[in-house]
Design an enzyme around this catalytic site. Structure first.
Site, PDB file in Angstrom:
ATOM      1  N   TYR A 113       0.797  -1.225   0.000  1.00 10.21           N
ATOM      2  CA  TYR A 113       0.000   0.000   0.000  1.00 10.21           C
ATOM      3  C   TYR A 113       0.834   1.282   0.000  1.00 10.21           C
ATOM      4  CZ  TYR A 113      -4.583  -2.164   0.530  1.00 10.21           C
ATOM      5  OH  TYR A 113      -5.741  -2.856   0.305  1.00 10.21           O
ATOM      6  N   LYS A 164       2.476 -15.484   3.733  1.00  7.08           N
ATOM      7  CA  LYS A 164       2.758 -16.378   2.609  1.00  7.08           C
ATOM      8  C   LYS A 164       4.273 -16.587   2.641  1.00  7.08           C
ATOM      9  CE  LYS A 164       1.665 -18.577  -1.233  1.00  7.08           C
ATOM     10  NZ  LYS A 164       0.837 -19.792  -1.278  1.00  7.08           N
ATOM     11  N   ASP A 197      -3.466 -18.541   1.645  1.00  6.17           N
ATOM     12  CA  ASP A 197      -4.370 -19.327   0.794  1.00  6.17           C
ATOM     13  C   ASP A 197      -5.112 -20.378   1.631  1.00  6.17           C
ATOM     14  OD1 ASP A 197      -1.855 -20.473   1.130  1.00  6.17           O
ATOM     15  OD2 ASP A 197      -1.668 -21.210  -0.930  1.00  6.17           O
ATOM     16  N   ASP A 221      -6.648  -6.897   3.773  1.00  6.20           N
ATOM     17  CA  ASP A 221      -7.708  -6.294   2.968  1.00  6.20           C
ATOM     18  C   ASP A 221      -8.591  -7.392   2.384  1.00  6.20           C
ATOM     19  OD1 ASP A 221      -9.135  -4.326   1.448  1.00  6.20           O
ATOM     20  OD2 ASP A 221      -7.997  -5.012  -0.304  1.00  6.20           O
ATOM     21  N   ASP A 225     -12.704  -8.835   3.649  1.00  9.17           N
ATOM     22  CA  ASP A 225     -13.921  -8.918   2.823  1.00  9.17           C
ATOM     23  C   ASP A 225     -14.504 -10.322   2.935  1.00  9.17           C
ATOM     24  OD1 ASP A 225     -13.724  -6.286   1.919  1.00  9.17           O
ATOM     25  OD2 ASP A 225     -14.100  -6.835  -0.173  1.00  9.17           O
TER      26      ASP A 225
END
Ligand code: IPM
Ligand code: MN
Length: 318
Positions: A113, A164, A197, A221, A225
């Site tokens: 970001y 990750k 994942d 982020d 959601d």
């Protein structure tokens, strides 16, 4: 108050209604910011406006963004600028449903970001674009610290690092070591690690395993959601952009966007904004009022934006 664009002002009006019903008298200033303001006079978030915001204890924001402005302009110039300039370094997003009760602590000022990178030979067949992820030890560690402190106050006292590390070996290594170091200071808090994942499978199939999750800005982020989607919908997802050091105001906003397609129809769900206002009251030292509001949002009423606000306000008053 930053109502913003689209359904933003509609849901903020309901949040203020409920806060008043909870017996908290707020002194408020309206700031006209967002895509519509930008189209009118070019201001997105000036240094003067930022200074005025700094004079407040908290910012309650509805949603910003309009289809008439290219993507990124308002997001970067307003939301991300606020997060960085006010050092809102954690983004707290709680998710509660029958099967689970967990909170995502998202790093809020770094990662992909920061706007690192650039483009070469744009529009040619040899175009190159890079967009780096910036992870500072200080930025990562303070976010992880906040996650452990949060876990210490919760019954299960468990923190999962989501990253990750099997592919993002540089950033992942920094995160993992910072996590392990902070974990060593909290022997009362148990820990786990999930790749992002795999975590997205667990969010859908077994969200009850989570208590506190800490993760980087972009993973956070996306996962939040998904968290909203498995917790009744994004219309119930609240968030707090916190400056835990309290060197300035913190900012509270629903996870959803400005939804221009339903603006003005009275069909926006104000619950996410109402729950964000409850998080604000917690941060302002009004935990009882915040808890009343959260309780009133259970078994959520259905109906128009104003009806849902009225109904929750009435429950809070009872
Ligand atoms: C969020 C939003 C923002 C983000 C956008 C609008 C910049 O999606 O708060 O989750 O990516 O952080
Ligand atoms: Mn998002």
């Amino acid at each position: 108050m930053v109502g913003g664009d689209g359904i933003g002002p509609e849901v903020i009006a309901e949040a203020l209604k409920v806060v008043a019903a909870a017996g908290v008298a707020l002194e408020t200033t309206d700031f006209d910011l967002g895509g519509a303001r930008y189209l009118r006079d070019g201001e997105i978030l000036s240094d003067e406006t930022l200074d005025e915001l700094r004079g407040h204890d908290a910012i309650l924001l509805g949603a910003v963004g309009t289809p008439d402005v290219p993507p990124g302009v308002i997001e970067r110039g307003l939301l991300l600028k606020m997060r960085c300039e006010l050092d809102l370094y954690v983004n707290v997003r709680p998710f509660v449903a029958d099967s689970h009760d967990f909170v995502v602590i998202r790093e809020n000022t770094e990662g992909p970001y920061v706007g690192e990178g650039g483009v070469l030979r744009r529009g040619t067949p040899h175009e190159v674009a890079t967009q780096g992820s910036v992870n500072t030890r200080r930025g990562v560690e303070r976010c992880i610290r906040y996650a452990f402190e949060t876990a210490s106050t919760r019954p299960r006292r468990h923190v999962t690092l989501v990253h990750k590390t099997n592919v993002l070996t540089f950033a992942g290594d920094l995160w993992q070591r910072a996590f392990d170091d902070v974990a060593a200071e909290h022997p009362d808090v148990s820990t786990a690690y999930h790749h992002v994942d795999a975590a997205s499978i667990y969010f859908v199939q077994d969200p009850g395993r989570y208590d506190v999750i800490v993760t980087d800005n972009l993973f956070g982020d996306i996962l939040t959601d998904l968290g909203g989607a498995v917790s009744g919908g994004i219309g119930f997802a609240s968030s707090a952009n916190l400056n835990p050091a309290r060197t300035g105001p913190s900012m509270f906003e629903p996870v959803h966007g400005s939804a221009p397609d339903i603006a003005g129809t009275g069909s926006a769900n104000p619950t996410a904004a109402i729950l964000s206002a409850a998080m604000m009251l917690d941060f302002l030292g009004e935990p009882d009022a915040a808890e009343h509001i959260r309780t009133a949002c259970q078994a959520p009423p259905e109906g128009t934006t104003a009806f849902v606000g009225d109904e929750i306000a009435a429950r809070v008053t009872d």
